[in-house]
Structures are given as C-alpha cells and as structure tokens.
Design a protein around this motif. Structure first.
Motif, PDB file in Angstrom:
ATOM      1  N   HIS A   7       0.848  -1.189   0.000  1.00 25.28           N
ATOM      2  CA  HIS A   7       0.000   0.000   0.000  1.00 25.28           C
ATOM      3  C   HIS A   7       0.892   1.251   0.000  1.00 25.28           C
ATOM      4  CE1 HIS A   7      -3.708  -2.296   0.895  1.00 25.28           C
ATOM      5  NE2 HIS A   7      -2.896  -3.078   1.618  1.00 25.28           N
ATOM      6  N   TYR A   8       0.595   2.173  -0.876  1.00 26.64           N
ATOM      7  CA  TYR A   8       1.418   3.378  -0.994  1.00 26.64           C
ATOM      8  C   TYR A   8       0.537   4.537  -1.406  1.00 26.64           C
ATOM      9  CZ  TYR A   8       1.096   2.744  -6.050  1.00 26.64           C
ATOM     10  OH  TYR A   8       0.626   2.616  -7.324  1.00 26.64           O
ATOM     11  N   ARG A   9       1.028   5.721  -1.188  1.00 32.00           N
ATOM     12  CA  ARG A   9       0.321   6.925  -1.619  1.00 32.00           C
ATOM     13  C   ARG A   9       0.627   7.202  -3.082  1.00 32.00           C
ATOM     14  NH1 ARG A   9       1.203  11.225   3.414  1.00 32.00           N
ATOM     15  NH2 ARG A   9       0.107   9.950   5.005  1.00 32.00           N
ATOM     16  N   PRO A  10      -0.377   7.613  -3.829  1.00 31.07           N
ATOM     17  CA  PRO A  10      -0.118   7.895  -5.254  1.00 31.07           C
ATOM     18  C   PRO A  10       0.861   9.059  -5.413  1.00 31.07           C
ATOM     19  CG  PRO A  10      -2.298   8.653  -4.610  1.00 31.07           C
ATOM     20  CD  PRO A  10      -1.769   7.874  -3.454  1.00 31.07           C
ATOM     21  N   GLY A  11       1.809   8.860  -6.301  1.00 37.70           N
ATOM     22  CA  GLY A  11       2.809   9.902  -6.555  1.00 37.70           C
ATOM     23  C   GLY A  11       3.525   9.629  -7.861  1.00 37.70           C
ATOM     24  N   SER A  12       4.817   9.944  -7.923  1.00 43.96           N
ATOM     25  CA  SER A  12       5.591   9.760  -9.145  1.00 43.96           C
ATOM     26  C   SER A  12       5.937   8.295  -9.338  1.00 43.96           C
ATOM     27  CB  SER A  12       6.870  10.597  -9.084  1.00 43.96           C
ATOM     28  OG  SER A  12       7.672  10.176  -7.993  1.00 43.96           O
ATOM     29  N   ALA A  13       6.249   7.935 -10.584  1.00 42.64           N
ATOM     30  CA  ALA A  13       6.615   6.568 -10.909  1.00 42.64           C
ATOM     31  C   ALA A  13       7.966   6.199 -10.308  1.00 42.64           C
ATOM     32  CB  ALA A  13       6.632   6.379 -12.426  1.00 42.64           C
ATOM     33  N   LEU A  14       8.882   7.192 -10.158  1.00 47.33           N
ATOM     34  CA  LEU A  14      10.182   6.894  -9.574  1.00 47.33           C
ATOM     35  C   LEU A  14      10.044   6.472  -8.117  1.00 47.33           C
ATOM     36  CD1 LEU A  14      12.308   9.823 -11.113  1.00 47.33           C
ATOM     37  CD2 LEU A  14      12.199   7.428 -11.840  1.00 47.33           C
TER      38      LEU A  14
END
Length: 224
Positions: A7-14
């Motif tokens: 589970h992660y927060r949406p952000g950059s692909a890097l």
C-alpha cells in the motif's frame, strides 16, 4: 508467503519503483516454506473402514399402543456383532431362564391428523393478539402448554387421558410429551389454536390453577 500487497500513496513513478525495490530487499532474507502435506486423521488400513456404531441400541416398538422404549442394557440371548460372527448367550440366560420384561411407558402421543379439525378461523383474544404482535410470532409457530403437579396430582393418569384424547383426534395437530424427570406434561400446538387447546385441556383433564404457554427462546408468555 506467496503474495505481498504493498500500500502506498499515489505519486511519481520513480517513488513507486524505489518502494518496490526496497520491498524486494526486505523480503529476500525470509525463507519460503512449502505448505505441509495433507494427512488424514484416521489410518488408511482396511481394519479402520468399518462404519461408526452408536453407543446405544435403537429403540424398540413395544406392544402397548406402539410406544417407543429403549432396549434395556444387559446380556441378551444372541447378539449380532458383525456379519459372520455371532456372540454366544451369557450364562444363565438360556431358554429356560425367566427374565423380567420391562414395563412399557408411553412418552409421546402424536395426532393422527384425522377427524374434526380445530376451528382455523377462530379469532385470538385481545390480550393474546397483543402478545403475538409484540413478539412477532407467526400464527403457525409451535408453542407448548406446560402442565405441572400443581395442576393435577397424578400426572400419569392425566397423560393417559390426554393420550386417549389425542388418539381419537380430539386435539388434531397437537403433540403431547410427558417429562417424567421434570414432573411436567408438554402439549405442543399452533399459536393460532393455543387458546382453544388450553380451554380443552382445562375442561378435559379438570386441571386446577393456571397453565402456562411457553414459546421457544421466549419462555412463558401467556397463562390461562
């Protein structure tokens, strides 16, 4: 483990790629354990394929009115244990030995569903109708009248009279059961006919005092 949810927060692909690499490094030291093989709880040998037998023998139909009685424990003349093997009779139980025959006592009386039916259009009293609405009871739900020794001195005689009444279809759709351990008689009937059945019990058995109507999970809800 065969699957890991990250589970992660949406952000950059890097940032997502860095999280995946870090997660893989953390999971590398963990050992992969295969699931254990299924082992049945019973052996597979041919000696354990026999059907499970109950501890008590089945009830027998007695000669008095089809009453159900349990087979008394003790030695019998010949006991069939399994096909092809018969146990001999115990000493002192031969043909010339007198044995006491158990007294058959009826415990259940079931209606034959014939004869004059109860009045299905009979309206409930105001008090009982309020209780039925309060507890959300169905009119075809089963309830039971409880007769105790406070209502009659001889429960066995009362049960015999009640059994005759049930057998001659005087109380159709009703079942009667005597609880000898509790010293009570239970008469099961529909909620729709419970008042009519209660009045019939009071008149037919000449009961003293009040009898109580009980419903499953609610207990006594009505008395007469």
């Amino acid at each position: 483990m065969d699957r890991v949810v990250l589970h992660y927060r949406p952000g950059s692909a890097l940032r997502l790629s860095a999280l995946l690499q870090q997660t893989q490094r953390l999971l590398e030291p963990m050992a992969l354990r295969p699931p254990p093989a299924f082992r049945p709880w019973f052996p597979r040998g041919s000696a354990h394929r026999r059907p499970i037998r109950p501890a008590k023998p089945p009830p027998r139909i007695g000669p008095a009115g089809g009453a159900l009685t349990e087979t008394p424990p003790g030695p019998t003349d010949r006991t069939q244990d399994s096909p092809g093997r018969v146990q001999p009779a115990a000493p002192g139980t031969g043909p010339g030995t007198e044995r006491e025959v158990p007294v058959v006592r009826r415990s259940w009386s079931v209606s034959r569903q014939s004869g004059v039916q109860l009045q299905s259009r009979m309206s409930l009293s105001r008090r009982l109708h309020r209780l039925v609405s309060l507890h959300r009871l169905h009119l075809r739900q089963r309830a039971k009248w409880v007769i105790t020794q406070q209502n009659c001195s001889d429960l066995e005689e009362a049960f015999r009279r009640l059994s005759r009444c049930v057998r001659r279809a005087g109380l159709p759709t009703c079942n009667a059961h005597i609880q000898r351990e509790r010293a009570e008689i239970w008469v099961f009937c529909d909620v729709l006919h419970c008042e009519q059945v209660g009045r019939h019990l009071k008149d037919e058995l000449r009961l003293a005092g009040r009898i109580h109507l009980a419903v499953h999970r609610l207990g006594n809800i009505f008395s007469m």
